[in-house]
Design a protein around this motif. Structure first.
Motif, PDB file in Angstrom:
ATOM      1  N   LYS A  79      11.015   3.164  -2.517  1.00 33.75           N
ATOM      2  CA  LYS A  79       9.662   3.312  -1.977  1.00 33.75           C
ATOM      3  C   LYS A  79       9.482   4.637  -1.248  1.00 33.75           C
ATOM      4  N   GLU A 128       4.333  -0.878   7.005  1.00 37.32           N
ATOM      5  CA  GLU A 128       3.639  -0.955   5.712  1.00 37.32           C
ATOM      6  C   GLU A 128       2.287  -1.654   5.810  1.00 37.32           C
ATOM      7  N   SER A 164       1.809   3.869   3.270  1.00 35.88           N
ATOM      8  CA  SER A 164       2.930   4.219   2.399  1.00 35.88           C
ATOM      9  C   SER A 164       3.507   5.542   2.898  1.00 35.88           C
TER      10      SER A 164
END
Length: 328
Positions: free
Chosen positions: A125, A193, A219
């Motif tokens: 991520k 998040e 993000s």
């Protein structure tokens, strides 16, 4: 007269030597290459992007990549066109100087390739680990005795990361250091998040009592050029809901925000939350979209997703397609 074949032979020779030097530095007693993926080096006119070198990852399939390094033609021109000048030689400018310039650029681009292969897939991520402003890339680059002339490096050289690279002796220690750092980045960014003001609400009735509902989706990726924590893209929507509920007018405010953050080369994991709290509500993103919407109808239509929507205003400096690319 130097031809293209000789120029290419020089690049290949210098890259092969540098890869072997780095292999010994990282994997001295191991029978493995410095890079597993195939690698190509070429000369290219990089005047338009004002760069001395360029790294590109080429995805051959789901599991295999190829590395491509481009070296600016002007570096080779300077090397091959050099003519002895006693005044230049007195200040260290000679053919060896121009050769070392090429080697430094090759080393920089090889560091990009190495970080791409070894670390980019970890904690997936967190993207852009091999970008020029990423602390991961710069830590590896300077441990490899590399060099970068991007503006953010001035700040990086004053950071704890840079100090640590000077005391890390073995690649095994470096590898553990980078992994630990990525784990900490992943841990704190996952906590940020999704943020909302109804996390502790347990029933629909309790949720209906909240007049101003807010949701933030964040993000994180590593920065291309910057040293701090900065907003890259942000999409904010303010929804004003006016509904009839048992012959009673009800007004509610729904605020949603999706933000793409860039982690610069001097941002330590321990500082991300503090920096986030400082900048979340006051910093304008580099690319943004602000929308205000009015919803009118009955309470049943609202929860059925069929309520009438009117867009009151929309202000943006980014195309919708770009918002989708960054998963906002």
């Amino acid at each position: 007269m130097i031809n293209n074949k000789q120029r290419q032979q020089l690049l290949q020779k210098l890259m092969d030597r540098e890869m072997e030097r780095l292999r010994k530095k990282c994997f001295k007693y191991k029978r493995r290459p410095f890079l597993y993926g195939d690698i190509e080096i070429i000369e290219e006119d990089l005047t338009e992007i004002q760069a001395s070198g360029l790294y590109k990852k080429i995805e051959l399939n789901k599991y295999k990549i190829k590395h491509k390094i481009s070296i600016d033609i002007r570096l080779l021109d300077d090397y091959f066109n050099y003519k002895y000048n006693k005044w230049d030689s007195r200040i260290g400018i000679n053919k060896k100087y121009y050769k070392n310039r090429i080697i430094k650029v090759i080393r920089h681009e090889l560091a990009h390739a190495f970080v791409e292969e070894r670390y980019e897939h970890m904690f997936s991520k967190l993207e852009n680990k091999n970008s020029d402003g990423s602390p991961i890339f710069l830590i590896v680059l300077y441990w490899m005795d590399g060099y970068s002339n991007h503006n953010c490096v001035t700040a990086f050289k004053k950071s704890n990361f840079y100090k640590d690279t000077k005391i890390i002796k073995t690649f095994n220690d470096l590898d553990n250091y980078v992994f630990d750092l990525l784990y900490k980045y992943d841990e704190v960014t996952r906590e940020l998040e999704k943020i909302n003001n109804y996390r502790n609400v347990k029933t629909d009735e309790e949720f209906k009592e909240i007049k101003d509902v807010s949701t933030t989706i964040n993000s994180f990726r590593f920065a291309h050029r910057k040293a701090g924590l900065n907003k890259n893209i942000e999409h904010k929507t303010l929804g004003v809901v006016m509904v009839n509920d048992n012959d009673k007018k009800v007004k509610r405010i729904f605020t949603s925000k999706a933000t793409d953050w860039e982690i610069g080369c001097c941002v330590e994991p321990e500082n991300i939350r503090e920096l986030y709290n400082k900048k979340a509500d006051i910093q304008r993103a580099n690319l943004y979209k602000d929308t205000k919407e009015l919803y009118i109808g009955d309470i049943e239509e609202l929860y059925a997703g069929k309520i009438k929507k009117i867009t009151l205003y929309e202000h943006s400096n980014i195309e919708e397609s770009k918002l989708n690319v960054h998963n906002l």
